[in-house]
Write an enzyme that holds these catalytic residues in place. Structure first.
Site, PDB file in Angstrom:
ATOM      1  N   ASN A   1      -0.691   7.872  -7.150  1.00 32.01           N
ATOM      2  CA  ASN A   1      -0.941   9.306  -7.150  1.00 32.01           C
ATOM      3  C   ASN A   1      -0.050  10.029  -8.144  1.00 32.01           C
ATOM      4  O   ASN A   1      -0.513  10.893  -8.896  1.00 32.01           O
ATOM      5  CB  ASN A   1      -0.725   9.886  -5.750  1.00 32.01           C
TER       6      ASN A   1
ATOM      7  N   SER B   1       0.832  -1.202   0.000  1.00 28.50           N
ATOM      8  CA  SER B   1       0.000   0.000   0.000  1.00 28.50           C
ATOM      9  C   SER B   1       0.868   1.255   0.000  1.00 28.50           C
ATOM     10  O   SER B   1       0.549   2.238  -0.666  1.00 28.50           O
ATOM     11  CB  SER B   1      -0.933   0.000   1.213  1.00 28.50           C
TER      12      SER B   1
ATOM     13  N   ARG C   1       0.333   3.510  -3.255  1.00 31.93           N
ATOM     14  CA  ARG C   1      -0.318   4.795  -3.026  1.00 31.93           C
ATOM     15  C   ARG C   1       0.505   5.913  -3.659  1.00 31.93           C
ATOM     16  O   ARG C   1      -0.016   6.751  -4.403  1.00 31.93           O
ATOM     17  CB  ARG C   1      -0.471   5.058  -1.534  1.00 31.93           C
TER      18      ARG C   1
END
Lengths: 156, 290
Positions: free
Chosen positions: B226, B218, B222
């Site tokens: 992004n 994660s 992440r």
């Protein structure tokens, strides 16, 4: 978007940078921050202490001033007392001295008077004798009339 | 737009999202000329652009902070020291807020992660064509390469290798400190007997295993997601410049707006990566109660 050995390279960079930061960058910076924090705390504490000391000193100064004022008043009172005493003493001494001088003068005057009286007596006697001689047209033998003369002198 | 009219929009996007890959193909070590070749190079290939930019930005960070650290003073600080101290204090308070254990690695790691990722993310703000164009020109004039085959991706954090590289670094440290603090038995029993006690062992293993593995995944995804999305939007906006002046003008406004919004995202993503790292390290240091 392929997963390849870049991953390993990046991991190596990652650990190398962290190691360097941990060894050479973080400690001096955080120490400086801690030191400054301590300095500021010390400074504040010192200021607080100074303020407290100033209050104490002011208190002490006030006390000391009151004490000094009291002492000055005491000294002045004492001095006044002493000066009164001195004046009194001087008065007494002057009076005594005056009395003494007066007594001495009086005795001297008496002495002079007596001496003058004596002289006057002698002179009066002489004048009387002379007068008598002139009246009698003769000499009066002093020896002969000594007793008369003395009597005369005594009467004068 | 790289290469002008000879590229279609799709090719343009694809070109921008391909790394300069150095690896072995047909028995020789060289840069890949196409995305296909890069794929064929397999695992033992390197994304030269990602690695170079991440290294350069990391070194810039090291240089800047080392410069401040060398002349640091507890008296009145200079401008650079002020700036560095501001960041250090921010990191320090973040670490103190979330990390209860005692470990001299965590705060420097948080600082490195935050500043380094922020710098790598910030590469996104440079107009998407500038650096690749320069690279293409250098590649063409200095090395005689076909400019269309010079791939150059300047934002290292849009490369999953980079984000996974860092996330795995955090992961190994997490496991290392878990074992160091709790012992191997403590670490394994936490995996096996938590949260349902010893009768729920298989379920425990599955749950804890998944939650353990999900941490680096994660973290990496992440950040990558992004930044990749942000970069893609920049590229899409850049395509508008080739579609007439009115659309180009509109694209200019879009790019400005997106860049301003992106300043928030790059900072936020760096901060999230850092904070999660601190939290994971804290979890590695605390023995969970049953």
């Amino acid at each position: 978007m392929n997963i390849n050995a870049t991953l390993i390279g990046q991991s190596i960079f990652f650990f190398a940078f962290i190691w360097f930061v941990m060894k050479y960058i973080w400690p001096p910076l955080i120490n400086a921050l801690e030191e400054r924090k301590k300095k500021i705390a010390d400074g504040l504490a010192a200021a607080e202490r100074g303020k407290h000391e100033k209050e104490l000193a002011e208190q002490r100064a006030k006390e000391e001033l009151a004490e000094a004022k009291k002492q000055a008043a005491d000294i002045i009172a004492q001095a006044q007392k002493r000066s009164n005493e001195i004046v009194d003493e001087a008065k007494d001494a002057a009076k005594e001295e005056g009395d003494r001088i007066k007594a001495a003068a009086q005795s001297e005057i008496e002495l002079e008077v007596n001496r003058a009286k004596e002289q006057l007596r002698v002179q009066v006697a002489a004048i009387a004798v002379e007068g008598a001689q002139k009246i009698l047209k003769s000499e009066i033998d002093a020896k002969k009339h000594e007793s008369v003369l003395d009597e005369l002198a005594a009467q004068i | 737009m790289a290469g002008g009219a000879t590229l279609t929009s799709g090719e343009y996007i694809k070109h921008h999202l391909t790394n300069m890959t150095f690896g072995q193909i047909d028995g020789e070590w060289r840069l890949a000329h196409t995305a296909q070749e890069a794929k064929e190079m397999g695992f033992w290939a390197f994304h030269v652009d990602s690695l170079a930019w991440s290294l350069v930005l990391g070194l810039f960070f090291i240089w800047l902070f080392r410069k401040a650290a060398k002349t640091v003073t507890s008296d009145t600080p200079s401008g650079l020291q002020n700036f560095v101290e501001w960041i250090v204090e921010f990191i320090d308070s973040s670490v103190k807020g979330s990390f209860a254990g005692k470990n001299y690695l965590v705060a420097p790691m948080a600082l490195t992660i935050f500043v380094w990722i922020f710098l790598m993310n910030a590469m996104d703000l440079i107009a998407v064509d500038w650096l690749p164009q320069i690279a293409a020109w250098i590649g063409h004039t200095a090395f005689g390469a076909d400019p269309h085959h010079v791939y150059f991706k300047v934002v290292p954090t849009t490369d999953p290798n980079v984000t996974f590289g860092m996330a795995l670094g955090v992961f190994w440290l997490m496991i290392y400190y878990s074992i160091k603090v709790k012992g191997l038995g403590g670490f394994l029993s936490e995996l096996a007997f938590h949260p349902f006690g010893k009768w729920g062992l298989p379920v425990n293993l599955l749950l804890e295993g998944v939650s353990l593995i999900s941490k680096p995944v994660s973290l990496a995804l992440r950040l990558f997601g992004n930044m990749y999305a942000g970069e893609t939007i920049f590229i899409l906006i850049a395509i508008m410049y080739s579609a007439g002046w009115s659309l180009g003008l509109f694209g200019g406004f879009l790019q400005l707006g997106w860049a301003i919004f992106h300043i928030l995202i790059i900072t936020l993503q760096a901060f999230i990566f850092m904070t999660l790292t601190i939290v994971y390290m804290d979890m590695a240091h605390t023995v969970e109660e049953h």
